[in-house]
Design a protein around this motif. Sequence first.
Motif, mmCIF file in Angstrom:
data_model
loop_
_atom_site.group_PDB
_atom_site.id
_atom_site.type_symbol
_atom_site.label_atom_id
_atom_site.label_comp_id
_atom_site.label_asym_id
_atom_site.label_seq_id
_atom_site.Cartn_x
_atom_site.Cartn_y
_atom_site.Cartn_z
ATOM 1 N N ASN A 26 60.775 41.124 82.135
ATOM 2 C CA ASN A 26 59.480 41.426 82.734
ATOM 3 C C ASN A 26 59.312 42.945 82.721
ATOM 4 O OD1 ASN A 26 57.086 41.439 84.162
ATOM 5 N ND2 ASN A 26 58.042 41.076 86.147
ATOM 6 N N VAL A 27 58.417 43.428 81.860
ATOM 7 C CA VAL A 27 58.228 44.864 81.666
ATOM 8 C C VAL A 27 56.878 45.278 82.228
ATOM 9 C CG1 VAL A 27 58.079 46.736 79.987
ATOM 10 C CG2 VAL A 27 59.649 44.818 79.581
ATOM 11 N N ASN A 28 56.894 46.242 83.140
ATOM 12 C CA ASN A 28 55.663 46.778 83.709
ATOM 13 C C ASN A 28 55.564 48.266 83.406
ATOM 14 O OD1 ASN A 28 54.038 44.781 85.681
ATOM 15 N ND2 ASN A 28 56.207 44.213 85.640
ATOM 16 N N ILE A 29 54.348 48.696 83.098
ATOM 17 C CA ILE A 29 54.107 50.048 82.626
ATOM 18 C C ILE A 29 53.153 50.756 83.581
ATOM 19 C CG2 ILE A 29 53.216 51.423 80.703
ATOM 20 C CD1 ILE A 29 53.727 48.749 79.009
ATOM 21 N N PRO A 30 53.512 51.936 84.091
ATOM 22 C CA PRO A 30 52.607 52.643 85.012
ATOM 23 C C PRO A 30 51.365 53.144 84.282
ATOM 24 C CG PRO A 30 54.475 54.037 84.439
ATOM 25 C CD PRO A 30 54.750 52.690 83.849
ATOM 26 N N LYS A 31 50.295 53.320 85.044
ATOM 27 C CA LYS A 31 49.045 53.844 84.485
ATOM 28 C C LYS A 31 49.143 55.354 84.412
ATOM 29 C CE LYS A 31 44.065 54.005 85.424
ATOM 30 N NZ LYS A 31 42.994 53.652 86.397
ATOM 31 N N LEU A 32 49.747 55.836 83.328
ATOM 32 C CA LEU A 32 49.971 57.267 83.142
ATOM 33 C C LEU A 32 49.805 57.633 81.682
ATOM 34 C CD1 LEU A 32 53.237 57.741 85.253
ATOM 35 C CD2 LEU A 32 50.955 58.558 85.878
ATOM 36 N N PRO A 33 49.423 58.869 81.393
ATOM 37 C CA PRO A 33 49.445 59.341 80.006
ATOM 38 C C PRO A 33 50.878 59.320 79.476
ATOM 39 C CG PRO A 33 48.223 60.852 81.429
ATOM 40 C CD PRO A 33 48.927 59.890 82.329
ATOM 41 N N ALA A 34 51.019 59.221 78.164
ATOM 42 C CA ALA A 34 52.350 59.110 77.554
ATOM 43 C C ALA A 34 53.283 60.223 77.995
ATOM 44 C CB ALA A 34 52.216 59.102 76.031
#
Length: 262
Positions: free
Chosen positions: A166-174
């Motif tokens: 389960n992979v979650n990605i923050p709402k951020l620029p690279a």
Amino acid sequence: MERPLILVTNDDGITAPGIRNLISFMNEIGEVIVVAPNSPQSGKGHAITINSTLSYEEVTLDGPQKDYSCSGTPVDCVKMALDKILTRRPDIVVSGINHGANSSINVIYSGTMSAAVEAGVEGIPAIGFSLLDFSWEADFTQAKEYIQNIVRRTLENPMPKGIVLNVNIPKLPAEEIKGVKVCKQANAKWEESFDERINPHGKKYYWLTGYFNNMDDSEDADETALANGYISIVPVKFDLTAYEYMKTLEEIMAFDAVKESK
């Protein structure tokens, strides 16, 4: 050498920007077959269709992959793909990219993660990807390199059967994403209530409302990692047995011992 076969699905629907981005990322890694719902299926969890018929059709959208639109749930899509559409077993199933988080308790409600779990039930490596941005205009490209690396490393290092990611990605620029952390599922839940209203005919109806209550500030929790700018990876298994409680439960439920003592 034969390219890996990658099955792509989601719960936001086959035309959602998240899955279209994921497909383009996966096309650079292997042969891609898409089987995804023909309409949004968020929050369906591990639901399957049993009281009505299912159908699928090939559609032309973009890219070199084959796309199939299915009338069912995300889990239906995986089942249909494995039984009726694919000519060989996929090397990996990737689900998403979901519009919104599937961290902590959200994993049990998520159609995105349930599709991955269904693949795991079949012994196929699987990953669910989610971005902490509900917007239809969300930028999914900032995590492209991370997503591709996670898929490649999973293909190169097969997980034990029954485990999915389960992979979650923050709402951020690279440039602001700090990296990747392997985490546990945070102890958090939705505090829910139903907003009661009256329709023009005088009949009551309800809207589900509430807020997310994170009760876990431990360093290894997925919510902590995301809040600190990291991509979280939680290994998930579908065996829900509480092994640590089995011995105690055996003692509580020892009916034969009680019977013999009388």
